[in-house]
Design a protein around this motif. Structure first.
Motif, PDB file in Angstrom:
ATOM      1  N   ARG A   1      -8.901 -11.498  -1.875  1.00 13.75           N
ATOM      2  CA  ARG A   1      -8.897 -10.707  -0.641  1.00 13.75           C
ATOM      3  C   ARG A   1      -8.498  -9.264  -0.925  1.00 13.75           C
ATOM      4  N   ALA A   2      -7.581  -9.058  -1.797  1.00 11.13           N
ATOM      5  CA  ALA A   2      -7.126  -7.705  -2.138  1.00 11.13           C
ATOM      6  C   ALA A   2      -8.258  -6.914  -2.792  1.00 11.13           C
TER       7      ALA A   2
ATOM      8  N   LEU B   1     -11.507  -7.463  -2.393  1.00 10.86           N
ATOM      9  CA  LEU B   1     -12.489  -7.192  -1.344  1.00 10.86           C
ATOM     10  C   LEU B   1     -12.030  -6.046  -0.441  1.00 10.86           C
ATOM     11  N   ALA B   2     -10.758  -6.055  -0.086  1.00  7.90           N
ATOM     12  CA  ALA B   2     -10.213  -4.985   0.753  1.00  7.90           C
ATOM     13  C   ALA B   2     -10.309  -3.646   0.040  1.00  7.90           C
ATOM     14  N   ALA B   3     -10.033  -3.621  -1.257  1.00  8.43           N
ATOM     15  CA  ALA B   3     -10.125  -2.385  -2.032  1.00  8.43           C
ATOM     16  C   ALA B   3     -11.574  -1.894  -2.077  1.00  8.43           C
ATOM     17  N   ARG B   4     -12.502  -2.829  -2.257  1.00  8.47           N
ATOM     18  CA  ARG B   4     -13.927  -2.465  -2.310  1.00  8.47           C
ATOM     19  C   ARG B   4     -14.403  -1.914  -0.964  1.00  8.47           C
ATOM     20  N   VAL B   5     -13.945  -2.529   0.152  1.00  5.22           N
ATOM     21  CA  VAL B   5     -14.284  -2.046   1.487  1.00  5.22           C
ATOM     22  C   VAL B   5     -13.737  -0.632   1.676  1.00  5.22           C
ATOM     23  N   ASP B   6     -12.518  -0.382   1.226  1.00  2.00           N
ATOM     24  CA  ASP B   6     -11.930   0.961   1.320  1.00  2.00           C
ATOM     25  C   ASP B   6     -12.760   1.974   0.538  1.00  2.00           C
ATOM     26  N   GLU B   7     -13.194   1.604  -0.674  1.00  2.00           N
ATOM     27  CA  GLU B   7     -14.036   2.491  -1.492  1.00  2.00           C
ATOM     28  C   GLU B   7     -15.335   2.836  -0.766  1.00  2.00           C
TER      29      GLU B   7
END
Length: 189
Positions: free
Chosen positions: A16-17, A19-25
């Motif tokens: 999840r972390a 994925l969250a980082a990728r969404v932020d990027e």
């Protein structure tokens, strides 16, 4: 035939972390791509001859292709470029142009402007160069704003309905100056 896909190992799945980082990027990249920090170019077009119609149109469409926010303010004879009928009959002056293939004494003869205009039109056609109309339509499709000087419209007794669809009429010098002051690049053609 099975539509089942092999089960991916739980170890291969992103956390999840991650994925969250990728969404932020991706959100940052989208914000950067859609930010209002686009460079701006302002062009003033003052001439309405065949050879002087091409520079502002080529520069405007090229800058727009590179992501610039482009405005072209047409004033005096430059309005001929935006006039739907007159732009199809722009002339090339053979007198006073040192690069013309005819001497000034010959260029001054009656009918020579017509001859040199036909020569240039043939070169444009033979080279498959875009027409004035094609460049205007392409530029408008790319978001270039063509502005017609209101004082010149009044002075030359133009009918605003005779300009290409998409041309902004009623623009004054103050608006053009504001646009130039905000632009990264200012050109007088």
């Amino acid at each position: 035939m099975s539509t089942d896909t092999p089960d991916a190992s739980a170890d291969d799945a992103p956390s999840r972390a991650e994925l969250a980082a990728r969404v932020d990027e991706l959100e940052d990249a989208l914000a950067e791509a859609t930010s209002d920090d686009a460079k701006k170019m302002s062009i003033i077009a003052t001439k309405g001859t065949l050879d002087m119609a091409y520079p502002p149109l080529i520069l405007a469409s090229t800058a727009a292709a590179f992501g610039y926010d482009v405005t072209v303010f047409h004033t005096f004879w430059g309005l001929e470029i935006l006039h739907e009928e007159r732009s199809k009959n722009l002339k090339l002056s053979s007198v006073g142009n040192p690069n013309m293939p005819v001497p000034n004494a010959v260029a001054a003869l009656p009918g020579m402007d017509r001859v040199t205009t036909k020569m240039m039109e043939k070169k444009i056609d033979d080279n498959d160069t875009a027409t004035i109309e094609e460049l205007i339509e392409t530029s408008l499709d790319m978001g270039v704003e063509f502005q017609a000087c209101q004082m010149t419209i009044d002075l030359m007794d133009y009918d605003e309905d005779d300009f290409y669809d998409g041309v902004t009429t009623g623009v004054g010098a103050a608006t053009a100056l504001e646009d130039m002051a905000d632009a990264d690049i200012q050109l007088l053609v």
